[in-house]
Structure formats: structure tokens, C-alpha cells
Design an enzyme around this catalytic site. Structure first.
Site, short mmCIF file in Angstrom:
data_model
loop_
_atom_site.label_atom_id
_atom_site.label_comp_id
_atom_site.label_asym_id
_atom_site.label_seq_id
_atom_site.Cartn_x
_atom_site.Cartn_y
_atom_site.Cartn_z
N ASP A 47 0.81 -1.21 0.00
CA ASP A 47 0.00 0.00 0.00
C ASP A 47 0.84 1.26 0.00
OD1 ASP A 47 -2.52 -0.94 0.02
OD2 ASP A 47 -2.73 -0.98 2.19
N LYS A 69 -2.24 2.15 -6.67
CA LYS A 69 -2.78 2.52 -7.97
C LYS A 69 -4.19 1.99 -8.16
CE LYS A 69 1.26 2.01 -10.26
NZ LYS A 69 1.98 1.05 -11.05
N MET A 184 -7.78 9.31 9.33
CA MET A 184 -8.36 9.93 8.12
C MET A 184 -9.22 11.11 8.51
SD MET A 184 -9.50 6.31 6.42
CE MET A 184 -9.97 5.59 7.99
N1 SAH Z 1 -4.35 0.29 8.90
C1 SAH Z 1 -3.78 1.57 9.17
C2 SAH Z 1 -4.75 2.71 8.96
C3 SAH Z 1 -5.13 2.94 7.53
S1 SAH Z 1 -6.24 4.26 7.34
C4 SAH Z 1 -3.23 1.58 10.60
O1 SAH Z 1 -3.49 0.66 11.36
O2 SAH Z 1 -2.52 2.50 10.93
C5 SAH Z 1 -5.16 5.55 6.85
C6 SAH Z 1 -5.00 6.56 7.94
O3 SAH Z 1 -4.06 6.11 8.88
C7 SAH Z 1 -4.45 7.90 7.49
O4 SAH Z 1 -5.46 8.71 6.94
C8 SAH Z 1 -3.94 8.46 8.79
O5 SAH Z 1 -4.98 8.95 9.57
C9 SAH Z 1 -3.41 7.21 9.45
N2 SAH Z 1 -1.96 7.03 9.26
C10 SAH Z 1 -1.33 6.05 8.62
N3 SAH Z 1 0.02 6.19 8.72
C11 SAH Z 1 0.21 7.31 9.44
C12 SAH Z 1 1.37 7.99 9.91
N4 SAH Z 1 2.61 7.55 9.64
N5 SAH Z 1 1.21 9.10 10.65
C13 SAH Z 1 -0.01 9.56 10.94
N6 SAH Z 1 -1.14 8.97 10.52
C14 SAH Z 1 -1.04 7.85 9.79
#
Ligand code: SAH
Length: 520
Positions: A47, A69, A184
Site C-alpha cells: 500500500d 494505484k 483519516m
Molecule cells: N491500517 C492503518 C490505517 C489505515 S487508514 C493503521 O493501522 O494505521 C489511513 C489513515 O491512517 C491515514 O489517513 C492516517 O490517519 C493514518 N496514518 C497512517 N500512517 C500514518 C502515519 N505515519 N502518521 C499519521 N497517521 C497515519
């Protein structure tokens, strides 16, 4: 029975899908199990939010498929990803589905598993550090704390789009003191902060946004329920970020540790010589810098193996075997194995290693070196062997093609008979790694480090000295010592940092002193 095929061989290999949590960004935050799965992957479907560096764990021939993509937030695209996973596993492949954070936290991992179950595909779920947890830790915000709150909720900021009714119990989320972490949540920030206020959360409640948490690009913005949306707009703060709401946010002032590191936010290009591995990059990263590695040397095979092989065939005739680099050690033992020999062939021969690192490599092949000079240089080897009187002794010195002549020359002067077959050659790499080139072109590099004259000369050799000077305009130059600095000057480079003593630790300290004054 001749020609009969055993059932094992005719059976179609069955595939499997590992849903692996890549963690929030720092590549060190993947689990041990996650790395194990990557190491045996034949296909990796990854991803946007999974750190691409993790792909290096997969075998070279593994297929990499970027799901960003075809991904995004659309059901149709998700269906395509599900189908891809099913198809690859049906074709017998070991598939790693590498997902940012944790696969089962807002990651659609549940949907992917449902599709796999329906398709009759075996799967395993490897949890990861979810962004809310990782970003909070690296921002110095404990999500729970006995003095502040006993609960934490992970909430999607995107919920309710196209739905009339919210499935989130805003009343319960807003009352009490529980920490709330929105994923998000930037585009809907104003609306969601408003909802918490309307349902009774105190307007003074502190709020932190953590963007690209756990990475060298991490940014943190702090405000309160009432003003954070304005601050985000003013700052032009962009996703991906988590929004942390709760009194615990106030602890950041006291507990922040990651973005206060002396080199945090600095981009440093590390030109690397052959035997340095990633040691200096690691040291810089631990001080908060984004270290970009730039190897200036490539190791290749000798023109021919005959001289080294011939020496190995008559090993028992040598009194001493001398190693001055880990590469020479590895090549030597690989050749020995190729010729059907093992460490016993060295029974009658003493072994000298130039320093502790080389000695460690020798030890890994089952041989404890007899001699390690106190001065870890060619001169040290010569001085120690001189004490042992090598006159009339036969010495084998497998070496790099451009190694200095001092060892064979000096030992011969003492009456020894020295054979020094080439074990490997050093050549210029064809080009800079794309990441380094990109950073230089973007002019985002703060500092470049040179740890030997050859790193300067080789970089100039790769780029040409005009382009080198142009690309390094405005970049702080750090050199390990006077000899390297002289080479920089000869090529027209001004040296900004040179430590009092020529060690990596002192170079690091000097870089910290230089940048420490102007923290970003
Ligand atoms: N499965 C992922 C979440 C995916 S949803 C998890 O467990 O973290 C995508 C959201 O995750 C983004 O919009 C943001 O809010 C958050 N996110 C992912 N990586 C991040 C990071 N390095 N720093 C801050 N927020 C992050």
C-alpha cells in the site's frame, strides 16, 4: 521404478496469503513475524502507507505490486485487490499483503480475509503497530495515563459520508475524559471537533495532529478543540495524520523525545566506502536525521580466480594468512568451499585479522584469529608481524586490487615470501541511487558526509566534478579528517565540518554541534 515421480513432485503447490501489518512508517516497527513472511514472499502487494524500504526483505526475484494505484477508497478497486490476492494464491504463490499500520484497523483487512475465505485460500494475519499507537508514542503522548484517562477510542474521521445516521456514539465519545484518536480525520476535522463540543467535551481539551508519524518527516501541530481546525488551515497541514483528542496531549511538552533529537528533520547524504556497511547511517538515524545512503564503490570479482585458487590448493605451505577486510575474508572462504575444502585446510596456518570487525568475520567461519594488531591498519599488521620474525616464512595475503602495497612490500623487506592474489576488485558504481539523486535535485539535502578520500574521488568520478560542485551548492560538507578534507579542497569543495579526531563518533558529534544551533 526408474522415472517414477513421487506424489510430492506432482502435487500443485498451494499458495497462502499473509496479511502483514507494516507498522506506521519507521521500518523498525514491523514485527519479527512480518519480516519472516516477507523473507519468503514470492509476491508482495503493498500500500501507499507501507514503507517501501520493507520490500528489501523480500527475495530479489519476488514480484512487487503497488496496490495504491488500484487501491484508494473505492469498493470496485478493493474488489480488484481481493481478486488479485485470490488469483496469485491459486497460482501457488506465497503472497504477502503488506498494509500500513495494522491490517485490521481501518485497513480493510477484514474484507480481504473474507474474500480469501470465500475463495478457499489459506491466510495468516500478522498484526502491526497501528498509526494511532505509533504516532502517539513518537509524539510523546501516552494514550492512557492513570492521572488523566483510563480509555482510548480509535475512530474513523470519514464515517457517515453518504449516510444520514452516524454509527458513532458521539454522546459517549464526548462525555468523560477518554482519549479519542481519529484516523483519516483532516478533511472532516472541523465537523468532528464541533460534534465533540456539542456533546459536552470541554473547549479547552488539547488536540494534537501527528503527520507522517514515526518517520523523519513527522510533524506535530497542537491546539484545542476550538482552535485546532483554524490552525490546521493556516498551516496547510495535509494528510496522512492522526488527530489525538484528550488531556494526555498536554504531556507532550514534558515527554517529547523523537522530534527533539539533535539532527531531527535534517537530510544527510552518506557517501559510503566498501567495508562501512550502514553503520554511520544508523548512527545518524538514531540522532534523528534522515540518512540517505550513497555507495561510492562497488565490489566485483577479480579478472580471474586462478591466483587465489592456486594459493588455496597449497594452504598447508603457508605460515600466515593475513586479512585486511571482511570482503577478503568472505571471498576467501567462499572460494575454499567451491574447491571442496573447509576450515580444516587452515589447521597449520596462523591467521591475522587487521581489526576486531575483520576478526569477527573470520570467527564466523569457525576460525579464531591468532593475531589482531592494536593499531587497526596495514602499518599495525606489519609492526606486529615484525615482532614475530617472519624471515623465511610464507605469507598469504588475499586482497583488493587497489589495496596499498605496504603489507607485501614491508614483509618482503623482512625476508618473508608473500603471495597476494586479488580476491575482489573495487569499481565505480554506474550511478547514484535514485533516492540520493532525487534529494540532490530537489535541493533538500542539508549535509553530505565523506569518510575517506576515495568517497570524495569516487563521487566526483561518478558525477564529474562540475556536476558535483553544482549539485552540492548550499550543502554543508562534513569530512572525517585532514586527508579527506584535502581531497575535497582539490576538487573545489569547501569543507564546513571536520572533527578534531578522525572517527565516526567524532564526526557525528561535530555534525551535531554544527546543526545543533539552528534546530528546525
Ligand atoms: N491500517 C492503518 C490505517 C489505515 S487508514 C493503521 O493501522 O494505521 C489511513 C489513515 O491512517 C491515514 O489517513 C492516517 O490517519 C493514518 N496514518 C497512517 N500512517 C500514518 C502515519 N505515519 N502518521 C499519521 N497517521 C497515519
Amino acid at each position: 521404478m526408474v522415472g517414477e515421480v513421487t506424489p510430492m513432485e506432482t502435487e500443485q503447490k498451494t499458495g497462502i496469503v499473509y496479511l502483514v501489518g507494516a507498522g506506521p512508517g519507521d521500518p523498525g516497527l514491523i514485527t519479527v513475524r512480518g519480516v519472516e513472511c516477507l523473507c519468503r514472499a514470492e509476491v508482495v502487494v503493498y500500500d501507499y502507507l507501507a514503507n517501501e524500504q520493507l520490500l528489501n526483505y523480500a527475495p530479489g526475484e519476488a514480484e512487487h505490486i503497488y496496490a495504491g494505484k488500484i487501491g484508494g477508497r473505492h469498493n470496485q478497486d478493493q474488489a480488484e485487490i481481493n481478486q488479485l490476492l485470490v488469483d496469485k494464491a491459486r497460482a501457488g504463490k506465497i503472497v504477502v499483503r503488506l498494509k500500513g499500520g495494522d491490517p485490521f484497523v481501518f485497513g480493510r483487512g477484514g474484507e480481504e480475509c473474507e474474500a480469501l475465505r470465500e475463495g478457499g485460500i489459506a491466510f495468516e494475519v500478522v498484526p502491526g503497530v497501528t498509526a494511532g499507537v505509533g504516532a502517539a508514542a513518537y509524539a510523546g503522548i501516552p494514550l492512557t495515563h492513570r492521572d488523566y484517562t483510563a480509555s482510548v477510542a480509535f475512530v474513523t474521521g470519514q464515517e457517515g459520508k453518504g449516510k444520514d445516521e452516524s454509527a458513532i456514539d458521539w454522546e459517549r465519545l464526548s462525555l468523560g475524559s477518554g482519549t479519542v484518536v481519529f484516523y483519516m480525520g483532516i478533511t472532516t476535522l472541523r465537523r468532528n471537533m464541533q460534534r465533540l463540543l456539542e456533546h459536552g467535551r470541554s473547549p479547552q481539551t488539547p488536540v494534537a495532529l501527528v503527520r507522517w508519524g514515526t518517520t523523519p518527516e513527522q510533524q506535530v501541530l497542537v491546539g484545542s478543540l476550538t482552535d485546532i481546525a483554524d490552525r490546521v488551515e493556516q498551516a496547510g497541514f495535509k494528510p496522512p495524520a492522526v488527530v489525538i483528542v484528550g488531556e494526555v496531549v498536554a504531556l507532550r511538552d514534558k515527554l517529547r523525545w523523537f522530534d527533539t533529537r539533535p539532527l531531527f528533520g535534517r537530510e544527510i547524504l552518506v557517501t559510503r566506502a566498501a567495508d562501512q556497511a550502514g553503520e554511520f547511517s544508523c548512527m545518524l538515524s538514531e540522532r534523528g536525521a534522515r540518512a540517505i545512503e550513497c555507495p561510492t564503490i562497488k565490489l566485483v570479482e577479480p579478472e580471474g580466480w586462478e591466483p587465489l585458487d592456486a594459493a588455496i590448493h597449497v594452504l598447508s605451505g603457508y605460515h600466515w594468512l593475513v586479512f585486511t577486510s571482511g570482503n577478503a575474508v568472505r571471498t576467501f572462504f567462499r572460494r575454499m568451499e567451491n574447491l571442496g575444502l573447509d576450515a580444516r585446510a587452515l589447521a597449520s596456518c596462523k591467521v591475522c585479522a587487521v581489526g576486531p570487525k575483520t576478526a569477527e568475520t573470520v570467527a564466523a567461519f569457525g576460525i579464531r584469529p591468532d593475531l589482531i594488531p592494536s593499531d587497526y591498519k596495514a602499518e599495525g599488521v606489519v609492526a606486529e608481524l615484525a615482532k614475530l620474525d617472519v624471515s623465511g616464512k610464507k605469507i598469504l595475503f588475499p586482497r583488493a586490487d587497489r589495496a596499498r602495497e605496504i603489507i607485501p612490500r614491508e614483509l618482503q623487506c623482512m625476508g618473508a615470501q608473500v603471495d597476494s592474489p586479488v580476491a575482489y576488485r573495487t569499481v565505480l558504481p554506474d550511478r547514484l541511487p535514485p533516492e540520493a539523486l532525487f534529494a540532490l535535485e530537489k535541493r533538500s539535502v542539508d549535509c553530505i558526509t565523506f569518510t575517506s578520500s576515495s568517497t570524495v574521488q569516487n563521487l566526483a568520478g561518478m558525477l564529474g566534478s562540475d556536476l558535483l560542485l553544482d549539485m552540492l551548492k548550499g550543502v554543508t560538507v562534513a569530512s572525517i579528517g585532514p586527508v579527506t578534507s584535502r581531497t575535497c579542497h582539490e576538487l573545489g569543495l569547501k569543507v564546513d565540518i571536520e572533527p578534531p579526531r578522525s572517527t565516526l563518533a567524532e564526526l557525528l558529534a561535530a555534525i551535531e554541534r554544527h546543526f545543533g544551533r539552528e534546530l528546525p
